[in-house]
Design a protein around this motif. Sequence first.
Motif, PDB file in Angstrom:
ATOM      1  N   ASN A 148       0.725  -1.216   0.039  1.00 42.77           N
ATOM      2  CA  ASN A 148      -0.106  -0.142  -0.024  1.00 42.77           C
ATOM      3  C   ASN A 148       0.881   1.214  -0.152  1.00 42.77           C
ATOM      4  O   ASN A 148       0.664   2.260   0.473  1.00 42.77           O
ATOM      5  CB  ASN A 148      -0.906  -0.041   1.225  1.00 42.77           C
ATOM      6  N   SER A 203       2.459   4.881  -0.837  1.00 41.64           N
ATOM      7  CA  SER A 203       1.829   6.155  -1.604  1.00 41.64           C
ATOM      8  C   SER A 203       2.777   7.126  -1.417  1.00 41.64           C
ATOM      9  O   SER A 203       3.694   7.069  -0.450  1.00 41.64           O
ATOM     10  CB  SER A 203       0.658   6.305  -0.946  1.00 41.64           C
ATOM     11  N   SER A 213       1.682  11.233   2.046  1.00 35.04           N
ATOM     12  CA  SER A 213       1.036  10.909   3.305  1.00 35.04           C
ATOM     13  C   SER A 213       1.207  11.710   4.441  1.00 35.04           C
ATOM     14  O   SER A 213       1.903  12.792   4.256  1.00 35.04           O
ATOM     15  CB  SER A 213       1.629   9.630   3.795  1.00 35.04           C
ATOM     16  N   LEU A 214       0.352  11.774   5.448  1.00 40.99           N
ATOM     17  CA  LEU A 214       0.350  12.676   6.513  1.00 40.99           C
ATOM     18  C   LEU A 214       1.893  12.435   7.322  1.00 40.99           C
ATOM     19  O   LEU A 214       2.256  11.208   7.293  1.00 40.99           O
ATOM     20  CB  LEU A 214      -0.568  12.276   7.527  1.00 40.99           C
ATOM     21  N   SER A 222       4.786  11.691   9.691  1.00 36.65           N
ATOM     22  CA  SER A 222       4.804  10.918  10.890  1.00 36.65           C
ATOM     23  C   SER A 222       5.060  12.007  12.230  1.00 36.65           C
ATOM     24  O   SER A 222       5.573  13.143  12.189  1.00 36.65           O
ATOM     25  CB  SER A 222       6.236  10.073  10.850  1.00 36.65           C
ATOM     26  N   PRO A 255       7.007   9.097   2.758  1.00 35.69           N
ATOM     27  CA  PRO A 255       7.138   7.540   2.244  1.00 35.69           C
ATOM     28  C   PRO A 255       8.216   7.548   1.046  1.00 35.69           C
ATOM     29  O   PRO A 255       8.993   6.439   1.058  1.00 35.69           O
ATOM     30  CB  PRO A 255       5.713   7.344   1.619  1.00 35.69           C
TER      31      PRO A 255
END
Length: 435
Positions: free
Chosen positions: A217, A219, A222-223, A225, A342
């Motif tokens: 998954n 991507s 992303s938000l 961390s 990511p």
Amino acid sequence: MNKLLLLLGFDASKHSVKIEVLAGLTTFLTMSYILAVNPQIMGETGMDKGALFSATVLSAAVATLVMAFYAKMPFALAPGMGINAFFAYTLVLTMGYTWQEALAAVFFEGVVFILLTFFRVREAIVNAIPLNLRYSISVGIGLFIAYIGMKNGGLIVSSAATVTTLGAWTNASVLAFAGIVLGAILMSQNVRGALFYTILIITAVGVPLGVTQLPENFSIVSLPSSIAPIALQLDFSRFISLDFNYYVVVFALLFMDLLDTLGTLIGTSTSAGMADPKTGHIHGLSKALMADAIGTTAGALCGTSTVTTYVESSAGVAEGGRTGLTSFSVAILFLVALFFSPVFLVIPSAATTSALVLVGALMMKTITKIDFSDFSEVAPCFILIITMPFTASISDGIVLGLLSFVAIKICTFRYKEVSPVMYVLAIFFILKYII
């Protein structure tokens, strides 16, 4: 908008918004490899890599914004290469300190640096160190991080017979070597962001070769961390127990930060014509140093190693950056990168080898400034340089370099060439080894 530009030291009659912003983009592309490399290096201590990515971005953005609004200078800051290796490989993995204790040392170093900057005593400390030894420190650190880069990339491996030897030619090591060659080619052609592009290319090529591991998954966006696993995790117990070695560590961090920052600011400002041609005085130098000190302190609280001014800022200055608008642009780009973690976290060690090795090569350039006509100067410099990579310890290199310098000068009846501060430091280091 005009008020913002004024706060950044921008003068419409002298400067161009387009040039300043493009200069900021150039600086960001040139130094953005740190977003991939810093989590890789610091992650060796067991710290959460996702949190490290966010901490790297936030500390860089905060420090660079202080540089933009307070110093109004076109320099960018981030966790320093070499110093982050010292944090991970020397303090934690070799000396056995926890990463929480190491963060406390970084925080304390930042506070001391703030005080030294405020009271204007940093010049006395730096001036006490012979000029040739100052040049050799950059060379030694360059060799050290290049060694780490080649080891992480599998180009060299541990060997009982020769300490290290050439590693097997696996997909990872071939990619690591290819990255060094590609990065060198791009840099020789003056491609802005050469290291950044090299990392991306090697990472992409590594996907079909199985070197770059994409999680399920995956991507691109992303938000961010959370930094909660590493933020505010400072352990000050070593200060309470009066650990002598720990205080030496703090001094080593302070010393490296001082030299890195002063060298970058003075060298870049002078080459760009930002220094007084007669006196060499750089307007705003104290404020720039304060931005560095605040960045280090804030970085420790976020959970990362010493923040320092990046020599890659010279790329943006070369493009015409002269005001805080350049550094402001860099800070904004760092914050944008926060949402692309990511992409940076899947980058393998083979891809970051090129950055470590080639930045190490750049740091070698100060060897040409060492005075080779006086062997009483050359020998201590050589001892300092070779000690750092061979012992995987920057602090040991500094200590042996300073001690050998003092010893050789005394034994050749040239003791007057040693400053009183150097004698104090020599006694301090001798006590370190005795105790």
